[in-house]
Design an enzyme around this catalytic site. Structure first.
Site, PDB file in Angstrom:
ATOM      1  N   GLU A   1      47.786  71.071  61.046  1.00 28.96           N
ATOM      2  CA  GLU A   1      46.356  70.788  60.868  1.00 28.96           C
ATOM      3  C   GLU A   1      46.000  69.326  61.102  1.00 28.96           C
ATOM      4  O   GLU A   1      45.038  68.812  60.519  1.00 28.96           O
ATOM      5  CB  GLU A   1      45.892  71.254  59.481  1.00 28.96           C
ATOM      6  CG  GLU A   1      45.990  72.769  59.325  1.00 28.96           C
ATOM      7  CD  GLU A   1      45.590  73.272  57.954  1.00 28.96           C
ATOM      8  OE1 GLU A   1      45.405  72.445  57.039  1.00 28.96           O
ATOM      9  OE2 GLU A   1      45.491  74.499  57.772  1.00 28.96           O
TER      10      GLU A   1
ATOM     11  N   GLU B   1      47.811  80.428  60.862  1.00 28.20           N
ATOM     12  CA  GLU B   1      47.662  80.372  59.404  1.00 28.20           C
ATOM     13  C   GLU B   1      46.316  80.951  59.034  1.00 28.20           C
ATOM     14  O   GLU B   1      45.289  80.581  59.597  1.00 28.20           O
ATOM     15  CB  GLU B   1      47.782  78.957  58.837  1.00 28.20           C
ATOM     16  CG  GLU B   1      47.649  78.929  57.303  1.00 28.20           C
ATOM     17  CD  GLU B   1      47.836  77.558  56.682  1.00 28.20           C
ATOM     18  OE1 GLU B   1      48.676  76.805  57.204  1.00 28.20           O
ATOM     19  OE2 GLU B   1      47.132  77.242  55.704  1.00 28.20           O
TER      20      GLU B   1
END
Length: 923
Positions: A183, A268
C-alpha cells in the site's frame, strides 16, 4: 478432486421440479434467471482464493496453541474438503515494525546476520503446504529493517528480499509470488531491477505482483514496457464498494487494467468480522469477477490470533486469542470461502456467459460459473446476499460439460449460525441438461459436479483466563525465536544468550535502529498476559545495553492504531535513575502521575524492576525497594508488557506475574465543593483533606494542588509539613465559577508526599454544576438584578451611583446634564455588564449619558447586545452632551450585555451612566 456421479429416477426429478416451482411461485417477486452453462465458452483463468497472514502480527498466538487445537485450526484453514480450503497464502516479510496488530520480526535485524527461523510465517507456510501441497505462496513486505540504506525502494531492499527467498527455500517453501511495499505505491525502476536480480539469483519462476495499492499501477505499466514486462500480476487492494471494510455491493477496476491482459487480483480485501463480514466476502469474490474481472481474492487477515484488546480482534476467517485454554472460533467467513474453494481449483476457467446478475440486477445477487481444465466438471456459485425475496435460477448445461447429478451446498451468510454453514442439500439430476434451483435471500449456493467436499467436525475446549502466577525465564525457549505468549507491538523481542555476565537465555530487543516503518513510530514494546488480570505484580530483571529508558506496562487495555495509542499504566526508568509513572489512554494521550529519581542504573548491569497493582494503588520498585506509589482508578485490568523508549538491544530476564492482595491505603484524599451547584460567576468553596490512617507511616512534605478548568482562583499549591498517623490537613480554595455558559466541570485535587522515602501520589475528582441564575420576571430595575459578570475600566460597576474611585460605593448620585437619577448603573469605559434573561424578557429601555462628575470631559458609546448581536446603540456622547434614549427588543434573548465603549480615544473621564435601565419581562 473425484468426480463420482449418480442418476436419480425420473419420478424424483419430476417431484423435485414441482416442489421447486411451487416454492418459487409462492415466494419470489424478482424475475427468474436463466443461465446456460456452456463448456464451449470461456473467460479468464481463475487464480484461486487466499488469505493474508501479516499486516501484522495477526497469526502470532497460533504458534503457542496446544498441539491438538493448533492442528484443528490449521485444518480448518488449509486442509482440502474440511474448511476454508485456501488455495493461496500471502505471508508478511517481517521488518521489525508494527503493521497493524503487531510487529513481525525481520530475518536480518542487523546487516549480514540472517536468522531464517525468525518469526512464524515460514512455520505457518510449512503447515499450510503440508495440508495442501498445491497451495500458492506469496510474500509481501509492510516494513523493513532500519539498516537498509536508501529507503525501501533501494538495492539493499532487493538484496534483503532475495535473502528472504533463500530462507524460504531452506524451509522447503517455493514462493510463487512476490510484491513490493504494501500500500505504498511503486517505483517502476525498482521493480525492473528486482526482476533482473531475481532472475540472476535463480528465482526466475517467482512472479512479481504490483503494486498492492491501487489501479494506477496499470496506467504506469501501459506507459513503461520494461515495467510492464517485469510485472506478472496487477494486484490492488479494496476495489469494491466501501473500500477497506466496505459492503462490496459493487466492485471496479479500470479499462487500462482490463486491457493489459495480465491477471487482475484483489490482493487484499476483507477487514471484516469473521461472521458479519461473510456477505461482503462472497460478494467481493463473485462481483469482483463480474464487475472488475479480478481472478483472485485475498482476505485480510487469515486469522485473528491476537490479544482481544488489539484492533481487529474478531476479523478474519477465525479467531484464536486464548492459547493457554486452546479455545478458538471458526467464523462463517470460513464457510463462505469454502463455497468457492472446495468446488474449484486454480487453473479453472470462468465462463463469462454463465456469470452475471440474478434477474438482471446486481441487487438481486450474482452468480459465477467455472469449468475444469478437462472441460467436464463445472461449479456455479450463486449468492443472494442483497436479495429481498426468493428467486428461481434455471440452468441448462451444454458444451461437453457433465449433465450428471448436481450436488448442492449452501451457507446462510446473512444470519450466521453453525447449523447453516456449508450444508449439503439434496442432489439434483438434470433433465436433458436442464434443472432449476430456488434460492432464498442471504445465502450462498454452490452447484457442482465435483465431489470430495466436507465440513470439519473438531470443536474447541472452553475458554478460560491465563492463570497466575505466570513466569518465564526463557531458558526453555528456542534461541532466535519469540518467547511464549509475548506479542510484539514494535521492534522485535527474541530469545538470545544473556549478556552482562549472566548465564542462560534472556529476552532481547533486536532492532538496534529505527525500522523503515509502515505506520507511525512508538516505543519498542511487547505485550503478554490476560486482559482480565486485575491485581498483580509484574517483575523482571533488566539490563540496559546503552543509555536510554526501559518500561514496564501494566493493566494494558484497548489499543487503537497506531500502536502508541496503548491504554494502560507505564513505569519508565532511565539509566540515570530518573523515573516516571504515567497513564496513557487509547488515543495516545499520556498523563504523568508521578516522577522522581533513584540511584542510577547505568548500562551493562542487571537490575530488578517491578510494577504492582492493588486496587487503585500502583507501586513501582527498583532492586526490591519501592520508589513510588500513586493511586488512580482509570484502568482496573489488563495485560502486562515490557519495552523501551529507544531502539537498543536491551535485555529482560526472569519475567513473572504474581497475584497481589488488596493493600490498605497509606493515606487518603477527599475533595468537596460547596455548593455543588453554583450560578455562573458566583463563588464556590472547595475543601481538600489529606488523611493518614492510624497504623500508617507519617506523610512528609504534603503538597496539595487543585485544577478547575474555567474557574478563577489562586492555583498555587498549598504546602503542609508532616502529617502524623490518625491526623489530617485541610486545604481550602475559594473559586469563582465560569461565566461563559452552563456546564458540569470536573475539578481535580492532587496530593503528593513521601512515606519512608517512597514517593506517593493521590488524586481525587469532584464535579461542580455551573447553572444559569433564575431569569428576571415582571418589570425590573437592572441595578437590582444579579449580574452574571461585570467589567469596568475604572473601579467596579456601581449600582445606583456614579463611578467614583477604585472601591465599591464611593461614587456620587447619577447625574446627567443636571438631572439626577435614583436608579441606574455607573460605569467607566470600557465596561460590560452581563445579565441572564433566559428568553423571558421583551424590552429594555434606558437613558444614557456622561455623568456630571466627569467635569465635561470624556467621550463614549452605549451598546446593547443580545446573545452577542447588536440590538441598539447610541451615537458618541461627549462632555456635557444631553442624555440619549436607548431601547431594544429582547424577544428570545438569553444573555444581555450592556457595553460602554471609549469612542476610540481612550477612557479618561468616560463616566458612562445607564440611568433608569429597565427590563420588561414575563411573569
Amino acid at each position: 478432486m473425484t468426480h463420482a456421479r449418480r442418476l436419480a429416477p425420473l419420478w424424483v426429478v419430476a417431484l423435485l421440479a414441482a416442489l421447486l416451482t411451487m416454492s418459487t411461485s409462492a415466494a419470489h417477486a424478482a424475475p427468474d434467471t436463466s443461465v446456460t452453462v456452456d463448456g464451449a465458452q470461456g473467460g479468464r483463468t481463475f487464480d484461486g482464493i487466499g488469505a493474508i497472514s501479516g499486516g501484522g502480527g495477526n497469526s502470532r498466538l497460533l504458534t503457542d496453541y496446544p498441539a491438538a487445537q493448533q492442528s484443528q485450526i490449521l485444518d480448518y484453514l488449509f486442509k482440502p474438503g474440511y474448511g476454508a480450503n485456501l488455495q493461496l497464502l500471502k505471508i508478511e516479510i517481517g521488518g521489525d515494525a508494527n503493521s497493524t496488530d503487531g510487529s513481525e520480526p525481520s530475518i536480518e535485524h542487523a546487516r549480514g546476520t540472517v536468522n531464517c527461523n525468525a518469526g512464524y510465517e515460514f512455520w505457518l507456510a510449512e503447515q499450510a503446504k503440508a495440508r495442501n501441497p498445491k497451495i500458492g505462496l506469496y510474500g509481501l513486505a509492510w516494513a523493513a529493517p532500519g539498516w537498509i540504506d536508501g529507503g525501501f525502494w533501494s538495492t539493499d531492499t532487493i538484496n534483503y528480499l532475495i535473502s528472504w527467498l533463500g530462507c524460504a527455500k531452506q524451509h522447503g517453501l517455493p514462493i510463487s509470488y512476490l510484491g513490493g511495499w504494501n500500500e505504498r505505491g511503486h517505483d517502476a525502476g525498482w521493480f525492473v531491477q528486482l526482476r533482473a536480480a531475481l532472475d540472476k539469483a535463480g528465482y526466475s519462476g517467482v512472479q512479481l505482483v504490483a503494486d498492492d495499492s491501487g489501479w494506477g499501477v496499470a496506467d504506469d505499466m501501459a506507459k513503461d514496457k520494461a515495467f510492464n514486462d517485469a510485472v506478472s500480476i496487477i494486484g490492488t487492494h479494496y476495489s469494491c464498494e466501501g473500500g477497506d471494510g466496505g459492503n462490496a455491493n459493487t466492485c471496479s477496476s479500470t479499462q487500462a487494467a482490463k486491457d493489459n491482459g495480465k491477471p487482475l487480483w484483489d490482493s487484499e480485501n476483507g477487514s471484516q468480522d469473521m461472521n458479519t463480514g461473510a456477505p461482503a466476502l462472497i460478494r467481493a469474490i463473485t462481483r469482483g469477477y463480474i464487475d472488475a474481472k479480478m481472478t483472485s481474492y485475498f482476505n485480510w487477515p487469515l486469522i485473528a490470533a491476537i490479544y482481544p484488546n488489539l484492533p481487529y480482534s474478531t476479523v478474519g476467517l477465525a479467531t484464536a486469542g486464548s492459547p493457554w485454554s486452546g479455545n478458538y472460533t471458526i467464523g462463517t467467513s470460513t464457510w463462505a470461502t469454502a463455497q468457492v474453494t472446495q468446488f474449484t481449483e486454480p487453473g479453472w476457467k470462468f465462463i463469462d456467459s454463465a456469470s452475471g446478475y440474478l434477474g438482471g440486477s446486481e441487487s438481486n445477487g450474482t452468480y459465477v460459473s467455472l469449468k475444469s481444465p478437462n472441460g467436464k466438471d463445472y461449479s456455479t456459485i450463486v449468492e443472494t446476499t442483497t436479495a429481498q425475496t426468493a428467486q428461481t435460477v434455471n440452468l441448462h448445461v451444454t458444451g461437453g460439460l457433465s449433465t450428471g447429478a448436481v450436488h448442492v451446498w449452501a451457507t446462510q451468510v446473512n444470519s450466521p449460525g453453525a447449523a447453516t454453514n456449508l450444508v449439503r442439500q439434496q442432489d439434483i439430476t438434470p433433465v436433458d441438461g436442464s434443472y432449476s434451483l430456488t434460492t432464498e435471500p442471504g445465502w450462498v449456493y454452490t452447484l457442482t459436479t465435483t465431489t470430495g467436499q466436507g465440513k470439519g467436525t473438531a470443536t474447541p475446549p472452553a475458554a478460560h483466563a491465563l492463570a497466575l502466577p505466570y513466569t518465564d525465564n526463557f531458558d526453555n525457549d528456542v534461541s532466535g525465536t519469540e518467547a511464549r505468549y509475548l506479542s510484539d507491538m514494535q521492534g522485535s523481542f527474541e530469545v538470545q544468550k544473556c549478556a552482562a555476565g549472566r548465564d542462560g537465555q534472556c529476552l532481547q530487543q533486536m532492532a538496534a535502529v529505527k525500522p523503515i516503518e509502515w505506520q507511525d513510530d512508538s516505543d519498542a514494546f511487547t505485550l503478554v498476559g490476560d486482559t482480565t488480570w486485575k491485581d498483580y505484580r509484574l517483575q523482571t530483571d533488566v539490563e540496559l545495553a546503552k543509555p536510554g529508558a526501559v518500561e514496564l506496562i501494566g493493566r494494558a487495555g484497548t489499543q487503537n492504531r497506531p500502536q502508541s495509542h496503548q491504554q494502560g499504566y507505564f513505569f519508565q526508568i532511565s539509566d540515570t535513575g530518573a523515573w516516571t509513572i504515567f497513564k496513557s489512554d487509547a488515543n495516545g494521550h499520556r498523563t504523568v502521575l508521578t516522577r522522581s529519581a533513584t540511584a542510577a542504573l547505568g548500562t551493562g548491569k542487571w537490575h530488578r524492576l517491578a510494577l504492582s497493582f492493588s486496587g487503585t494503588a500502583i507501586t513501582a520498585s527498583v532492586d526490591g525497594k519501592d520508589v513510588g506509589t500513586v493511586n488512580d482508578a482509570s484502568y482496573s485490568a489488563g495485560l502486562g508488557g515490557l519495552g523501551m523508549t529507544h531502539y537498543a538491544t536491551d535485555q529482560f530476564d526472569n519475567l513473572s506475574f504474581q497475584a497481589t492482595r488488596d493493600r490498605q491505603p497509606s493515606a487518603g484524599l477527599a475533595v468537596a465543593a460547596s455548593p455543588a451547584s453554583v450560578e455562573r460567576g458566583r463563588p464556590v468553596t472547595v475543601t481538600t483533606t489529606v488523611s493518614v490512617p492510624r497504623g500508617a507511616k507519617p506523610a512528609e512534605g504534603v503538597n496539595v494542588s487543585l485544577t478547575a478548568p474555567g474557574f478563577t482562583f489562586d492555583s498555587q499549591p498549598q504546602v503542609f509539613g508532616e502529617v502524623q498517623p490518625g491526623h489530617s490537613v485541610v486545604a481550602t480554595w475559594e473559586l469563582t465559577a465560569p461565566t461563559d455558559k452552563p456546564s458540569t466541570v470536573g475539578i481535580t485535587a492532587t496530593a503528593t508526599f513521601a512515606q519512608q522515602g517512597v514517593a506517593q501520589w493521590l488524586r481525587q475528582d469532584a464535579q461542580v454544576s455551573v447553572v444559569n441564575p433564575p431569569p428576571p420576571s415582571g418589570v425590573n430595575a437592572v441595578s437590582d438584578l444579579d449580574f452574571v459578570t461585570s467589567t469596568n475600566g475604572w473601579g467596579p460597576v456601581e449600582r445606583d451611583l456614579s463611578v467614583g474611585g477604585t472601591n465599591a460605593g464611593d461614587g456620587g448620585p447619577l447625574t446627567i446634564n443636571g438631572t439626577v437619577y435614583p436608579k441606574g448603573l455607573g460605569t467607566n469605559s470600557i465596561s460590560d455588564v452581563t445579565i441572564y434573561l433566559g428568553g423571558n424578557c421583551s424590552k429594555f429601555t434606558s437613558t444614557v449619558g456622561n455623568d456630571a462628575d466627569a467635569g465635561g470631559g470624556g467621550s463614549m458609546t452605549f451598546t446593547v447586545l443580545g446573545d452577542g448581536k447588536k440590538l441598539a446603540a447610541s451615537s458618541t456622547i461627549r462632555g456635557n452632551d444631553p442624555a440619549q434614549q436607548i431601547s431594544a427588543d429582547l424577544t428570545g434573548v438569553q444573555m444581555l450585555d450592556l457595553v460602554v465603549g471609549d469612542a476610540g480615544d481612550g477612557n479618561a473621564y468616560d463616566h458612562g451612566d445607564w440611568a433608569t435601565p429597565t427590563l420588561t419581562c414575563s411573569g
